[in-house]
Design an enzyme around this catalytic site. Structure first.
Site, PDB file in Angstrom:
ATOM      1  N   ARG A 126      56.380  17.230   8.179  1.00 22.23           N
ATOM      2  CA  ARG A 126      54.963  17.327   7.811  1.00 22.23           C
ATOM      3  C   ARG A 126      54.731  16.987   6.346  1.00 22.23           C
ATOM      4  O   ARG A 126      53.642  16.556   5.968  1.00 22.23           O
ATOM      5  CB  ARG A 126      54.415  18.702   8.191  1.00 22.23           C
ATOM      6  CG  ARG A 126      54.270  18.847   9.721  1.00 22.23           C
ATOM      7  CD  ARG A 126      53.976  20.263  10.155  1.00 22.23           C
ATOM      8  NE  ARG A 126      54.992  21.215   9.723  1.00 22.23           N
ATOM      9  CZ  ARG A 126      56.154  21.433  10.350  1.00 22.23           C
ATOM     10  NH1 ARG A 126      56.427  20.785  11.458  1.00 22.23           N
ATOM     11  NH2 ARG A 126      57.018  22.314   9.893  1.00 22.23           N
ATOM     12  N   GLU A 132      68.524  30.580   6.818  1.00 17.38           N
ATOM     13  CA  GLU A 132      68.726  31.940   7.299  1.00 17.38           C
ATOM     14  C   GLU A 132      69.763  31.984   8.417  1.00 17.38           C
ATOM     15  O   GLU A 132      70.426  32.987   8.629  1.00 17.38           O
ATOM     16  CB  GLU A 132      67.421  32.536   7.856  1.00 17.38           C
ATOM     17  CG  GLU A 132      66.185  32.403   6.995  1.00 17.38           C
ATOM     18  CD  GLU A 132      65.492  31.050   7.120  1.00 17.38           C
ATOM     19  OE1 GLU A 132      64.874  30.762   8.148  1.00 17.38           O
ATOM     20  OE2 GLU A 132      65.582  30.265   6.159  1.00 17.38           O
TER      21      GLU A 132
END
Length: 186
Positions: free
Chosen positions: A68, A105
């Site tokens: 994006r 993560e």
């Protein structure tokens, strides 16, 4: 064009929350409704550009992070009258590339740019749709810097303040049009 608070309200009104994406427990902030609204998308691009037009803060290129960040970054580069540098996931660019691997993560990721994408001292604005933990933004910033660019800032449409990305960015300049869960742009 709307003012800063109006732009934030506009972004907020066109964000869509998608539960459990890309994994269970995550609420994804989807900007595609904003991208689909020509007037709103134009306002967002002009609001991002306004910080760099007429201010003496010269920008030589805009670098956008896949995917994006490509959409926003390419439109912003056009608005500013400068070139666009794609920061891609590994293996997507032909020719010689420079890479940087960083922690997520749940694992690691690698991004890359063409080795000749920027020149030494070129002033580059880094763009992405969302600033979350800051991992991707820091890796992209450092990658461009390693290539010789003078990265002048990170511009995002949305910042998820509760994830600490701005703090992780340290002294790097960050501008977000809309901040979720925080006090706002610093």
């Amino acid at each position: 064009m709307t003012d800063a608070s109006g732009t934030s309200d506009l972004v907020e009104s066109l964000l869509r929350d998608v539960a459990d994406f890309p994994k269970r427990g995550v609420v994804f902030k989807d900007i595609t409704p904003l991208l689909g609204d020509a007037d709103a998308f134009g306002d967002v691009v002009r609001a991002l550009a306004a910080r760099h037009t007429g201010s003496g803060d010269r920008i030589d290129a805009v670098a956008g992070v896949e995917a994006r960040g490509f959409i926003i970054g390419a439109a912003l580069a056009h608005e500013l009258g400068v070139g666009f540098v794609p920061v891609r996931k590994v293996g997507k660019l032909p020719g010689e590339t420079v890479q940087r691997t960083y922690d997520l993560e749940y694992g690691t990721a690698t991004i890359e740019v063409h080795a000749d994408a920027v020149s030494s001292g070129q002033r580059v604005l880094l763009v992405d749709d969302v600033l979350a933990t800051g991992g991707t933004a820091i890796a992209a910033w450092d990658l461009l810097s390693d290539c010789g660019a003078d990265v002048v800032g990170l511009a995002t449409v949305v910042e998820l303040a509760f994830l600490g990305g701005r703090e992780a960015m340290g002294e790097r300049s960050v501008h977000s049009l809309h901040v979720v869960g925080g006090a706002g742009d610093a």
